[in-house]
Design an enzyme around this catalytic site. Structure first.
Site, PDB file in Angstrom:
ATOM      1  CE  LYS A 184      -6.491  11.091  -0.055  1.00 38.19           C
ATOM      2  NZ  LYS A 184      -7.831  11.165   0.565  1.00 38.19           N
ATOM      3  NE  ARG A 213      -5.025 -10.366  -6.670  1.00 41.12           N
ATOM      4  CZ  ARG A 213      -5.838  -9.757  -5.817  1.00 41.12           C
ATOM      5  NH1 ARG A 213      -6.770  -8.945  -6.283  1.00 41.12           N
ATOM      6  NH2 ARG A 213      -5.741  -9.960  -4.517  1.00 41.12           N
ATOM      7  CG  ASP A 231      -2.005   1.021   1.180  1.00 40.46           C
ATOM      8  OD1 ASP A 231      -1.795   2.097   0.570  1.00 40.46           O
ATOM      9  OD2 ASP A 231      -3.079   0.759   1.741  1.00 40.46           O
TER      10      ASP A 231
END
Length: 212
Positions: free
Chosen positions: A121, A192, A117
């Protein structure tokens, strides 16, 4: 989740899940049902494509896979059962940090962190997995000469990670040419997440550093 996948979470996962309540074996090969010559760990394996491909490519390799999300774990379990890989794979369905702290020093031959991840931000950057404390953990569990491999399609996170790796005294960046980080390493099966990034126009980078 499919019914069959749900059943595997209840039956196969308990057989393969690592028990961190006691000490880890001094030799990680003892975790597996069959002899292995090396042990790799993948932190956050997503749907398990890379984890399974590694297991299928090398019958002497033992693998530890970490994935906290149920759907990813269930897909990996289905592939493990389908290919008969339960003897050489162990799993941890929670955060990587307790596992890294549990492992013996200099016990892994390679560690992968693929498409983590990126927390894009700025106010969330403190949540990124790559920080000094976790690089210390990774350095502790890698053997001298072992590799930490990182892939991401977020250029900012690639820069962030490389800066911290270059600043860490335990790691040596092995790249000699631009293609060494622009192209995947040998045997890369694709994932993926990578396919989605390419569809959306993001260019992945592939970093390899060696434990000094």
């Amino acid at each position: 989740m499919r019914d069959g996948h749900s059943d595997l979470m209840e039956t196969l996962l308990p057989q393969l899940a690592l028990d961190l309540s006691g000490p880890a074996p001094a030799e990680l090969g003892r975790l597996f049902d069959v002899p292995v010559t090396r042990v790799h760990l993948e932190s956050g394996f997503g749907g398990g494509e890379h984890l399974i491909a590694m297991a299928l490519a090398d019958p002497d390799l033992g693998l530890i896979g970490v994935e906290p999300f149920v759907n990813g774990m269930a897909k990996a379990l289905a592939a493990i059962e389908r290919h008969g890989l339960a003897g050489r794979i162990r799993l941890h369905n929670a955060d990587s940090v307790p596992l890294l702290d549990w492992l013996p020093p200099a016990s892994l031959d390679r560690l992968y962190l693929l498409y983590p991840d990126p927390w894009p931000k700025k106010r969330h950057w403190k949540r990124r997995f790559v920080d000094r404390a976790n690089l210390d953990r990774i350095a502790r569990v890698l053997r001298p000469g072992a590799e930490f491999r990182f892939a991401s399609d977020w250029a900012d996170y690639v820069d962030w990670t490389l800066a911290r790796l270059l600043a860490h005294e335990a790691f040596r960046w092995t790249a000699a040419t631009a293609d060494d980080w622009r192209r995947p390493w040998d045997g890369w099966p694709g994932t993926r997440y990578e396919a989605k990034a390419l569809r959306e126009g993001r260019v992945p980078a592939y970093l390899r550093v060696e434990r000094r």
